[in-house]
Write a protein that holds these residues in place. Structure first.
Motif, short mmCIF file in Angstrom:
data_model
loop_
_atom_site.label_atom_id
_atom_site.label_comp_id
_atom_site.label_asym_id
_atom_site.label_seq_id
_atom_site.Cartn_x
_atom_site.Cartn_y
_atom_site.Cartn_z
N UNK A 168 -16.34 24.85 14.18
CA UNK A 168 -17.73 25.04 14.55
C UNK A 168 -18.16 26.44 14.13
N UNK A 169 -18.96 26.53 13.06
CA UNK A 169 -19.42 25.46 12.17
C UNK A 169 -18.27 24.96 11.29
N UNK A 170 -18.40 23.72 10.81
CA UNK A 170 -17.34 23.11 10.01
C UNK A 170 -17.15 23.86 8.70
N UNK A 171 -15.88 24.13 8.37
CA UNK A 171 -15.52 24.76 7.08
C UNK A 171 -14.41 23.94 6.44
N UNK A 172 -14.29 24.07 5.13
CA UNK A 172 -13.27 23.32 4.38
C UNK A 172 -11.87 23.81 4.76
N UNK A 173 -10.99 22.84 5.08
CA UNK A 173 -9.61 23.18 5.40
C UNK A 173 -8.62 22.43 4.50
N UNK A 174 -9.14 21.54 3.65
CA UNK A 174 -8.24 20.79 2.78
C UNK A 174 -9.00 19.84 1.88
N UNK A 175 -8.22 19.06 1.14
CA UNK A 175 -8.77 18.09 0.20
C UNK A 175 -8.06 16.76 0.44
N UNK A 176 -8.80 15.66 0.31
CA UNK A 176 -8.27 14.32 0.54
C UNK A 176 -7.93 13.64 -0.78
N UNK A 177 -7.00 12.71 -0.74
CA UNK A 177 -6.67 11.86 -1.89
C UNK A 177 -7.95 11.18 -2.38
N UNK A 178 -8.17 11.17 -3.70
CA UNK A 178 -9.41 10.61 -4.24
C UNK A 178 -9.32 9.13 -4.57
N UNK A 179 -8.14 8.55 -4.59
CA UNK A 179 -8.00 7.11 -4.88
C UNK A 179 -7.95 6.35 -3.56
N UNK A 180 -9.11 5.96 -3.08
CA UNK A 180 -9.19 5.26 -1.81
C UNK A 180 -9.51 3.79 -2.07
N UNK A 181 -8.75 2.91 -1.42
CA UNK A 181 -8.96 1.48 -1.63
C UNK A 181 -8.60 0.73 -0.34
N UNK A 182 -9.42 0.86 0.65
CA UNK A 182 -9.20 0.14 1.91
C UNK A 182 -10.54 -0.31 2.45
N UNK A 183 -10.48 -1.22 3.39
CA UNK A 183 -11.67 -1.66 4.09
C UNK A 183 -11.53 -1.21 5.54
N UNK A 184 -12.54 -0.52 6.03
CA UNK A 184 -12.50 -0.07 7.43
C UNK A 184 -12.44 -1.26 8.37
N UNK A 185 -13.14 -2.33 8.01
CA UNK A 185 -13.10 -3.56 8.78
C UNK A 185 -12.38 -4.59 7.92
N UNK A 186 -11.19 -5.01 8.33
CA UNK A 186 -10.43 -5.96 7.52
C UNK A 186 -9.68 -6.93 8.43
N UNK A 187 -9.18 -8.04 7.85
CA UNK A 187 -8.41 -9.01 8.65
C UNK A 187 -7.14 -8.40 9.25
N UNK A 188 -6.67 -7.30 8.66
CA UNK A 188 -5.46 -6.63 9.16
C UNK A 188 -5.74 -5.80 10.41
N UNK A 189 -6.99 -5.69 10.77
CA UNK A 189 -7.35 -4.91 11.95
C UNK A 189 -8.40 -3.88 11.61
N UNK A 190 -9.10 -3.45 12.62
CA UNK A 190 -10.16 -2.45 12.42
C UNK A 190 -9.53 -1.08 12.45
N UNK A 191 -9.81 -0.31 11.39
CA UNK A 191 -9.30 1.06 11.32
C UNK A 191 -10.37 1.99 11.90
N UNK A 192 -10.21 2.40 13.12
CA UNK A 192 -11.17 3.32 13.73
C UNK A 192 -10.45 4.07 14.85
N UNK A 193 -10.98 5.21 15.21
CA UNK A 193 -10.42 6.10 16.22
C UNK A 193 -8.98 6.39 16.06
#
Length: 193
Positions: A168-193
């Motif tokens: 607070x305020x938000x500042x950059x602390x890292x970088x995420x993998x750029x190859x993302x291939x998932x569904x937040x809502x999928x038959x395998x379960x909801x990816x949240x929290x």
């Protein structure tokens, strides 16, 4: 008999009808956030004007003030007790995870104005972004594709794609993998929290 239908409706009755319609809308909107069944709740949001794509879910307990100014992309999930103040428009992309207890605010007041007028600024959250628990996103912010906002962060400025921010305020602390291939809502379960 036709003269009856051609008479103008008095202004006080027009105002009363408008106020009643607005009150009914607000009651439906408030009650809808407590409906347990996702499909029913999402259909009501759609009827109230929200733009929803396939498998988009807003969990029970989320609060919204202008559903007609929210655009929620495919497979995106908004967690419980999240507040979306959307008068200035909120656009959320595909496969976005907004964890619970967050605030997304697209309206603010002009403190320099003697009338303290409201300023509306669009918020954009791009595909694959993850907004962790208890985050506040302020008006006019753009969260880039695949970006991550850490728990408890207050985002006052736009976040670049795939950046990880926190604080607070938000500042950059890292970088995420750029190859993302998932569904937040999928038959395998909801990816949240």
């Amino acid at each position: 008999m036709l003269k009856i239908f051609k008479k103008k409706i008095p202004q006080n009755i027009k105002t009363m009808l408008t106020d009643t319609r607005f009150l009914i809308f607000r009651i439906i909107l408030k009650l809808n956030s407590y409906i347990f069944f996702n499909k029913v709740r999402m259909k009501i949001y759609k009827l109230l004007g929200m733009s929803l794509e396939k498998n988009a879910i807003i969990w029970c307990g989320a609060k919204i003030n202008h559903p007609d100014r929210i655009f929620l992309g495919e497979n995106s999930v908004i967690g419980p007790s999240t507040k979306l103040l959307s008068q200035g428009i909120i656009e959320i992309g595909k496969n976005v995870n907004i964890s619970g207890f967050s605030f997304i605010i697209s309206q603010e007041h002009n403190t320099s104005d003697p009338q303290l007028k409201t300023i509306l600024k669009k918020i954009i959250i791009e595909d694959y972004a993850w907004i962790a628990t208890n985050v506040t996103i302020l008006p006019g912010v753009r969260i880039g594709k695949g970006a991550v906002v850490g728990a408890g962060a207050v985002v006052t400025k736009s976040v670049k794609p795939f950046d990880i921010v926190a604080g607070n305020p938000a500042i950059k602390i890292g970088k995420r993998e750029e190859k993302l291939d998932y569904k937040t809502f999928s038959p395998d379960g909801i990816k949240w929290l």
